[in-house]
Design a protein around this motif. Structure first.
Motif, short mmCIF file in Angstrom:
data_model
loop_
_atom_site.label_atom_id
_atom_site.label_comp_id
_atom_site.label_asym_id
_atom_site.label_seq_id
_atom_site.Cartn_x
_atom_site.Cartn_y
_atom_site.Cartn_z
N ILE A 9 -41.00 -48.80 -15.59
CA ILE A 9 -41.92 -49.04 -14.60
C ILE A 9 -43.07 -50.00 -14.95
CG2 ILE A 9 -43.64 -47.60 -13.24
CD1 ILE A 9 -41.69 -45.30 -13.23
N ILE A 13 -43.71 -53.16 -12.29
CA ILE A 13 -45.13 -53.62 -11.59
C ILE A 13 -45.50 -54.86 -12.09
CG2 ILE A 13 -47.64 -52.90 -11.83
CD1 ILE A 13 -46.65 -50.09 -12.23
N MET A 35 -52.81 -50.10 -3.54
CA MET A 35 -51.39 -49.64 -4.10
C MET A 35 -51.29 -50.25 -5.29
SD MET A 35 -48.45 -48.74 -3.30
CE MET A 35 -48.48 -48.66 -1.80
N LEU A 39 -50.31 -47.31 -8.39
CA LEU A 39 -49.29 -47.45 -9.10
C LEU A 39 -49.81 -47.27 -10.31
CD1 LEU A 39 -47.49 -50.56 -7.24
CD2 LEU A 39 -46.53 -48.14 -7.69
N SER A 42 -50.19 -43.59 -11.41
CA SER A 42 -48.90 -42.88 -11.16
C SER A 42 -48.37 -43.15 -12.78
CB SER A 42 -48.04 -43.28 -10.36
OG SER A 42 -46.85 -42.47 -10.31
N LEU A 43 -48.23 -44.68 -13.19
CA LEU A 43 -47.71 -44.98 -14.52
C LEU A 43 -48.67 -44.22 -15.43
CD1 LEU A 43 -46.15 -46.77 -16.32
CD2 LEU A 43 -47.72 -48.47 -15.96
N HIS A 95 -43.39 -37.84 -11.35
CA HIS A 95 -43.92 -39.11 -11.52
C HIS A 95 -43.17 -40.29 -11.41
CE1 HIS A 95 -48.19 -37.65 -11.78
NE2 HIS A 95 -47.82 -37.03 -12.73
N THR A 99 -42.89 -42.96 -8.32
CA THR A 99 -43.27 -44.32 -8.62
C THR A 99 -42.29 -44.91 -8.16
OG1 THR A 99 -44.77 -43.42 -10.34
CG2 THR A 99 -44.52 -45.77 -10.01
N THR A 100 -40.98 -44.83 -8.58
CA THR A 100 -39.70 -45.65 -8.53
C THR A 100 -39.49 -45.78 -6.92
OG1 THR A 100 -38.78 -44.79 -10.64
CG2 THR A 100 -37.14 -45.55 -8.87
N VAL A 102 -41.71 -45.71 -4.83
CA VAL A 102 -42.62 -46.72 -4.06
C VAL A 102 -42.42 -48.20 -4.43
CG1 VAL A 102 -45.08 -47.40 -4.27
CG2 VAL A 102 -44.56 -44.96 -4.11
N LEU A 103 -42.07 -48.43 -5.71
CA LEU A 103 -41.47 -49.85 -6.23
C LEU A 103 -40.17 -50.29 -5.44
CD1 LEU A 103 -42.27 -49.12 -9.99
CD2 LEU A 103 -43.31 -50.63 -8.38
#
Length: 138
Positions: A9, A13, A35, A39, A42-43, A95, A99-100, A102-103
């Motif tokens: 991740i 990013i 955003m 991110l 969350s990371l 998480h 997060t994945t 969203v990315l």
């Protein structure tokens, strides 16, 4: 796509924003929440869960070593480690999954040569479809 680790991740990013993580963290501190801050938050939560899993697994191995006798005191610690591992795995998976997702929805937009670093583009919401009401009954 499977859930990603914090290392994967981090790479995504950095690729998305075109800068190293340290620079992005410094940049996000100087800006209103957005955003990038989401991110990074969350990371950070994902990294914490991964570190806690490693710590608890090490502790569990210590408690169950061949030279250790397991009595009621140790049994309580074993159960506590197992519970903490379970909680951290659930947090890590949640998480990572969020997060994945969203990315995957974000894409890097090439910056015109006369502008600053690239910005991310968040797809707009699909147009609203008017609700249809059923025909009046008699």
């Amino acid at each position: 796509m499977p859930d990603l680790t914090s290392t994967e991740i981090t790479g995504r990013i950095e690729d998305l924003y075109g800068a190293p993580l340290a620079d992005l963290e410094a940049h996000a501190q100087d800006r209103p929440p957005g955003m990038l801050a989401a991110l990074l938050g969350s990371l950070n939560d994902l990294q914490f869960a991964e570190r806690n899993i490693d710590f608890q697994m090490t502790r569990l191995r210590e408690l169950t070593g061949p030279e250790r006798a397991i009595g009621s005191f140790e049994a309580g610690h074993l159960l506590d480690c197992a519970r903490r591992i379970t909680e951290s795995v659930a947090a890590r998976d949640a998480h990572s999954k969020a997060t994945t997702a969203v990315l995957q929805s974000l894409h890097r937009v090439p910056a015109p040569e006369d502008q600053a670093p690239a910005r991310t583009r968040v797809p707009s919401a699909p147009p609203a479809v008017p609700a249809t009401s059923p025909a009046p009954s008699r």
